[in-house]
Design a protein around this motif. Structure first.
Motif, PDB file in Angstrom:
ATOM      1  N   GLY A 198      -8.062  19.965 -60.633  1.00 29.21           N
ATOM      2  CA  GLY A 198      -7.398  19.480 -62.156  1.00 29.21           C
ATOM      3  C   GLY A 198      -7.637  18.137 -62.553  1.00 29.21           C
ATOM      4  O   GLY A 198      -8.418  17.415 -61.936  1.00 29.21           O
TER       5      GLY A 198
ATOM      6  N   ALA B 147      -3.270  18.767 -66.257  1.00 29.89           N
ATOM      7  CA  ALA B 147      -3.514  20.381 -66.406  1.00 29.89           C
ATOM      8  C   ALA B 147      -4.197  20.640 -64.610  1.00 29.89           C
ATOM      9  O   ALA B 147      -5.033  19.751 -64.307  1.00 29.89           O
ATOM     10  CB  ALA B 147      -4.496  20.858 -67.359  1.00 29.89           C
ATOM     11  N   SER B 148      -4.167  21.791 -64.231  1.00 34.91           N
ATOM     12  CA  SER B 148      -4.809  22.087 -62.929  1.00 34.91           C
ATOM     13  C   SER B 148      -4.934  23.541 -62.789  1.00 34.91           C
ATOM     14  O   SER B 148      -4.370  24.578 -63.409  1.00 34.91           O
ATOM     15  CB  SER B 148      -4.094  21.608 -61.846  1.00 34.91           C
ATOM     16  OG  SER B 148      -2.748  22.187 -61.701  1.00 34.91           O
ATOM     17  N   PHE B 149      -5.945  24.014 -61.984  1.00 34.57           N
ATOM     18  CA  PHE B 149      -6.178  25.435 -61.515  1.00 34.57           C
ATOM     19  C   PHE B 149      -5.581  25.365 -60.099  1.00 34.57           C
ATOM     20  O   PHE B 149      -5.873  24.326 -59.211  1.00 34.57           O
ATOM     21  CB  PHE B 149      -7.898  25.625 -61.431  1.00 34.57           C
ATOM     22  CG  PHE B 149      -8.116  26.165 -62.802  1.00 34.57           C
ATOM     23  CD1 PHE B 149      -8.103  27.447 -63.212  1.00 34.57           C
ATOM     24  CD2 PHE B 149      -8.950  25.323 -63.316  1.00 34.57           C
ATOM     25  CE1 PHE B 149      -8.548  27.871 -64.258  1.00 34.57           C
ATOM     26  CE2 PHE B 149      -9.652  25.615 -64.440  1.00 34.57           C
ATOM     27  CZ  PHE B 149      -9.337  27.268 -65.017  1.00 34.57           C
TER      28      PHE B 149
ATOM     29  N   SER C 238      -4.674  30.431 -61.398  1.00 35.29           N
ATOM     30  CA  SER C 238      -3.790  30.293 -62.365  1.00 35.29           C
ATOM     31  C   SER C 238      -3.846  28.911 -62.919  1.00 35.29           C
ATOM     32  O   SER C 238      -4.265  28.060 -62.161  1.00 35.29           O
ATOM     33  CB  SER C 238      -2.292  30.507 -61.980  1.00 35.29           C
ATOM     34  OG  SER C 238      -1.810  29.797 -60.828  1.00 35.29           O
ATOM     35  N   THR C 239      -3.113  28.616 -64.043  1.00 38.05           N
ATOM     36  CA  THR C 239      -3.342  27.379 -64.557  1.00 38.05           C
ATOM     37  C   THR C 239      -1.818  26.655 -64.564  1.00 38.05           C
ATOM     38  O   THR C 239      -1.068  27.460 -64.959  1.00 38.05           O
ATOM     39  CB  THR C 239      -3.998  27.177 -65.899  1.00 38.05           C
ATOM     40  OG1 THR C 239      -3.406  28.056 -66.870  1.00 38.05           O
ATOM     41  CG2 THR C 239      -5.494  27.750 -65.820  1.00 38.05           C
TER      42      THR C 239
ATOM     43  N   TYR D  46       0.020  23.271 -66.828  1.00 39.08           N
ATOM     44  CA  TYR D  46       0.085  22.152 -67.841  1.00 39.08           C
ATOM     45  C   TYR D  46       1.273  21.374 -67.899  1.00 39.08           C
ATOM     46  O   TYR D  46       2.283  22.014 -67.823  1.00 39.08           O
ATOM     47  CB  TYR D  46      -0.290  22.981 -69.089  1.00 39.08           C
ATOM     48  CG  TYR D  46      -1.787  23.506 -69.291  1.00 39.08           C
ATOM     49  CD1 TYR D  46      -2.874  22.836 -69.855  1.00 39.08           C
ATOM     50  CD2 TYR D  46      -1.810  24.928 -69.200  1.00 39.08           C
ATOM     51  CE1 TYR D  46      -4.242  23.588 -69.757  1.00 39.08           C
ATOM     52  CE2 TYR D  46      -2.934  25.382 -69.271  1.00 39.08           C
ATOM     53  CZ  TYR D  46      -4.157  24.651 -69.620  1.00 39.08           C
ATOM     54  OH  TYR D  46      -5.440  25.313 -69.846  1.00 39.08           O
TER      55      TYR D  46
ATOM     56  N   THR E  72      -6.693  22.453 -72.948  1.00 39.57           N
ATOM     57  CA  THR E  72      -7.075  23.862 -72.097  1.00 39.57           C
ATOM     58  C   THR E  72      -8.189  23.303 -71.144  1.00 39.57           C
ATOM     59  O   THR E  72      -9.048  22.521 -71.301  1.00 39.57           O
ATOM     60  CB  THR E  72      -7.942  24.590 -73.093  1.00 39.57           C
ATOM     61  OG1 THR E  72      -7.170  25.056 -74.302  1.00 39.57           O
ATOM     62  CG2 THR E  72      -8.319  26.018 -72.165  1.00 39.57           C
ATOM     63  N   ILE E  73      -7.733  23.744 -69.767  1.00 41.19           N
ATOM     64  CA  ILE E  73      -8.529  23.294 -68.873  1.00 41.19           C
ATOM     65  C   ILE E  73      -9.483  24.629 -68.530  1.00 41.19           C
ATOM     66  O   ILE E  73      -8.918  25.838 -68.570  1.00 41.19           O
ATOM     67  CB  ILE E  73      -7.739  23.167 -67.231  1.00 41.19           C
ATOM     68  CG1 ILE E  73      -8.835  22.742 -66.149  1.00 41.19           C
ATOM     69  CG2 ILE E  73      -6.946  24.142 -67.039  1.00 41.19           C
ATOM     70  CD1 ILE E  73      -8.053  22.234 -65.107  1.00 41.19           C
ATOM     71  N   SER E  74     -10.935  24.538 -68.083  1.00 41.93           N
ATOM     72  CA  SER E  74     -11.758  25.642 -67.850  1.00 41.93           C
ATOM     73  C   SER E  74     -12.623  25.178 -66.807  1.00 41.93           C
ATOM     74  O   SER E  74     -12.718  23.955 -66.426  1.00 41.93           O
ATOM     75  CB  SER E  74     -12.557  25.951 -69.076  1.00 41.93           C
ATOM     76  OG  SER E  74     -13.184  24.953 -69.641  1.00 41.93           O
TER      77      SER E  74
END
Length: 125
Positions: free
Chosen positions: A35, A49-51, A56-57, A59, A68-70
């Motif tokens: 993240g 933000a993180s995975f 799951s994400t 914010y 947006t995190i990707s």
């Protein structure tokens, strides 16, 4: 040894966009959670933000709907697309990852958190 390197920071006008990148390299067995955090002058570092390990994400409330995190697992890279940047978004942005490292035979492992060196984001008002 594992390293994280961020890039993509810079100066933008309010309302503008930037995309940050973070690439993990080294003897990586697997990347679990990954993240972005940020630290503004005089402030504590905070999650942006993180995975999670389940994919799951998460914010932070101030960036929901704008950031947006990707990720690209093949490249061991995570991105942060930042739209609608505000002056309050000025900070050093850091990549963080929970990583298992491998030995020369690809065997797991040592698990720990890693931090990148940070990339500066400046938003002009």
């Amino acid at each position: 040894q594992v390293q994280l390197v961020e890039s993509g920071g810079g100066l933008v006008q309010a309302g503008g966009s930037l995309r940050l990148s973070c690439v993990a390299s080294g003897t990586i067995f697997s990347i679990n959670a990954m993240g972005w955090y940020r630290q503004a002058p005089g402030k504590q570092r905070e999650l942006v933000a993180s995975f999670t390990s389940s994919g799951s994400t998460n914010y932070a409330d101030p960036v929901k709907g704008r950031f947006t995190i990707s990720r690209d697992n093949a490249k061991n890279t995570v991105y942060l697309q930042m739209n609608g940047l505000k002056p309050a978004g000025r900070a050093v942005y850091y990549c963080n990852a929970d990583i298992k490292s491998s030995d020369v035979y690809g065997r797991c492992c040592t698990r720990r958190d890693y931090w990148g060196q940070g990339t500066q984001v400046t938003v002009a008002s």
